[in-house]
Enzyme design. Structure first.
Site, short mmCIF file in Angstrom:
data_model
loop_
_atom_site.label_atom_id
_atom_site.label_comp_id
_atom_site.label_asym_id
_atom_site.label_seq_id
_atom_site.Cartn_x
_atom_site.Cartn_y
_atom_site.Cartn_z
N GLU A 108 0.83 -1.20 0.00
CA GLU A 108 0.00 0.00 0.00
C GLU A 108 0.86 1.25 0.00
OE1 GLU A 108 -3.61 -2.02 2.55
OE2 GLU A 108 -2.61 -0.27 3.38
N CYS A 121 3.41 8.39 1.34
CA CYS A 121 3.99 7.44 2.27
C CYS A 121 4.09 6.11 1.51
CB CYS A 121 3.05 7.34 3.47
SG CYS A 121 3.51 6.09 4.64
N CYS A 128 6.58 -7.33 7.51
CA CYS A 128 7.78 -6.84 8.21
C CYS A 128 8.25 -7.93 9.15
CB CYS A 128 7.43 -5.57 9.00
SG CYS A 128 8.87 -4.82 9.79
N CYS A 132 6.81 -5.33 15.97
CA CYS A 132 6.41 -4.35 16.98
C CYS A 132 4.93 -4.59 17.30
CB CYS A 132 6.63 -2.94 16.46
SG CYS A 132 8.33 -2.66 15.89
N CYS A 135 1.83 -2.46 15.96
CA CYS A 135 1.83 -2.11 14.53
C CYS A 135 1.08 -3.15 13.72
CB CYS A 135 3.27 -2.01 14.04
SG CYS A 135 3.41 -1.83 12.26
N GLY A 186 6.64 -2.15 6.12
CA GLY A 186 8.00 -2.68 6.10
C GLY A 186 9.03 -1.80 6.78
N GLU A 187 10.19 -2.38 6.98
CA GLU A 187 11.32 -1.67 7.58
C GLU A 187 12.29 -1.35 6.44
OE1 GLU A 187 12.64 -0.22 10.44
OE2 GLU A 187 14.23 0.08 8.97
N SER A 218 11.88 6.48 7.74
CA SER A 218 11.58 6.11 9.13
C SER A 218 12.08 4.70 9.38
CB SER A 218 10.07 6.18 9.35
OG SER A 218 9.75 5.71 10.65
N SER A 240 11.68 5.35 15.04
CA SER A 240 10.57 4.87 15.85
C SER A 240 11.10 4.59 17.26
CB SER A 240 10.01 3.56 15.26
OG SER A 240 9.30 3.85 14.10
N LEU A 241 11.02 5.59 18.11
CA LEU A 241 11.60 5.43 19.45
C LEU A 241 10.60 4.73 20.37
CD1 LEU A 241 14.13 6.11 21.16
CD2 LEU A 241 12.92 8.16 21.91
N HIS A 242 9.49 5.38 20.63
CA HIS A 242 8.35 4.82 21.38
C HIS A 242 8.61 4.51 22.85
CE1 HIS A 242 6.63 4.97 17.50
NE2 HIS A 242 7.19 3.88 17.04
N ASN A 316 -3.06 4.53 16.27
CA ASN A 316 -4.14 4.20 15.33
C ASN A 316 -4.57 2.76 15.58
OD1 ASN A 316 -4.20 6.65 13.79
ND2 ASN A 316 -2.22 6.03 12.95
N CYS A 359 -0.75 5.82 9.85
CA CYS A 359 0.46 5.07 10.19
C CYS A 359 0.15 3.78 10.91
CB CYS A 359 1.32 5.86 11.16
SG CYS A 359 2.20 7.13 10.40
#
Ligand code: SAH
Ligand code: SF4
Length: 370
Positions: A108, A121, A128, A132, A135, A186-187, A218, A240-242, A316, A359
């Site tokens: 997508e 985006c 992935c 996480c 996600c 994906g990463e 990212s 992506s710290l989080h 989200n 996201c």
């Protein structure tokens, strides 16, 4: 002549060259090889840059060249399966890959218009490997690395769509692509070769000519790959710290077990930055998980306010997601605390939520048969 750098098995090497991964000099070399006049390369390239990837629509080239392109290359490596338009102008596109054993797998991309810019985006992988737990993409098994051509083709397809069906003027939004963010499925740094190559193609001055400062990548924090990105393609970086607490980040962003915060800290200190530029630290606020006072203190201690800013992201939700987002009021308060410590902090507005385009909601769960 380019080859498919994304090949993950010897079977892929038999794949045809993809038109979106060629630059002008690649096409000139091909025309020479095909004994075509040199100017044909520019004609084909101009169509490609407009997002016209079907040779039959390239009106000013000869029929024999059209045939040759159709048979020798994979001109349009993506098939548009679905397009969903949100009331705020956001458009989500679902594409199927066409290449070899990956045919039918879905990715997508999302177009997000604003008054003076249009951001896409894009996805870099199908699924992935880095699970996480907050996600949606992470819940999907890893299936494929995209080729550079498939990454670039997402932008080309969206440019073509916006030209043939522009946004309504009533929205007063920009209806073309000016900015690119690698924040879809994906990463990106786990598909390093294709991603580096796609960045070079986006930036190529004969091609889309999108400057480095309009491209953001990212990553969940693959330290050696971030170092290499800084050396080769220092685009804007988002992390992506989080969480700034190792035990918690080990859970929320499991790659932290391999590259813990101290290593990430060193790596971010070294990433090359131009004047007035910042690294973005993304922080999705999860209720009673990473929004507590100790989380805030750890974050304040981690951030280097001279070089970094914090982007607070509203969680989200997706069907079956195990977390709750922090309330809007608490998000604002969290941001205010950071700002009071001299840290730039913004709250990311969520766009296209009505079409699951925000996201972490990207997950293409339909598959083609055969
Ligand atoms: N793999 C890369 C890029 C894709 S994810 C990365 O992790 O950075 C893009 C951004 O969306 C990341 O910051 C990611 O942490 C965030 N994200 C993932 N799931 C989310 C969700 N459910 N709600 C809000 N943000 C999410
Ligand atoms: Fe992969 Fe990024 Fe999702 Fe983590 S947040 S599972 S790295 S796409």
């Amino acid at each position: 002549m380019p080859t498919n750098t994304a090949s993950t098995s010897p079977a892929d090497s038999s794949d045809k060259i993809q038109l979106p991964e060629m630059d002008l000099s690649d096409l000139q070399a091909l025309m020479l090889q095909w004994k075509q006049p040199k100017f044909r390369a520019k004609q084909v390239f101009d169509w490609r840059n407009k997002g016209v990837l079907n040779p039959d629509e390239m009106k000013n080239i000869s029929a024999d060249l059209r045939d040759k392109l159709n048979t020798e290359l994979l001109c349009d490596p993506l098939k548009l399966m679905r397009r969903e338009c949100s009331s705020d102008g956001t458009r989500k596109y679902v594409f199927a890959l066409k290449r070899g054993r990956f045919a039918g797998k879905m990715v997508e991309a999302v177009f997000i218009p604003e008054e003076k810019r249009g951001t896409v985006c894009i996805s870099s992988q199908v699924g992935c490997v880095l699970d996480c737990p907050f996600c949606h993409t992470g819940t999907q098994a890893f299936e494929a690395n995209l080729s550079a051509g498939e990454i670039v083709a997402q932008i080309l397809a969206i440019k073509a769509d916006l030209r043939s069906d522009p946004l309504s003027e009533a929205l007063e939004m920009f209806s073309d692509v000016t900015h690119i963010v690698y924040m879809g499925m994906g990463e990106p740094l786990a598909n390093e070769d294709s991603v580096h190559k796609s960045i070079a193609l986006f930036m190529h001055e004969d091609g889309l000519n999108i400057s480095r400062r309009r491209i953001t990548l990212s990553t969940s924090g693959l330290v050696p790959q971030i170092n290499r990105l800084g050396e080769v393609q220092p685009v804007n970086l988002a992390i992506s710290l989080h969480s700034a607490i190792d035990e918690q980040r080990d859970v929320l962003v499991p790659i932290n077990r391999k590259y813990p915060l101290a290593e990430l800290r060193d790596c971010l200190n070294r990433y090359p930055l131009r004047k007035q530029r910042h690294i973005t630290l993304e922080y999705v606020l999860l209720d009673a998980v990473n929004d507590r006072a100790e989380d805030l203190q750890a974050l304040i201690a981690f951030v280097n306010p001279e070089r970094e800013r914090v982007n607070l992201i509203q969680f989200n939700p997706y069907p079956g997601s195990p977390y709750q987002g922090t309330s809007k009021e608490n998000m604002r308060e969290f941001a205010q605390h950071l700002i009071s410590k001299g840290i730039r902090a913004t709250v990311r507005r969520s766009r296209g939520q009505d079409i699951m385009a925000a996201c972490g909601q990207l997950k293409a769960d339909t598959k083609l048969q055969g």
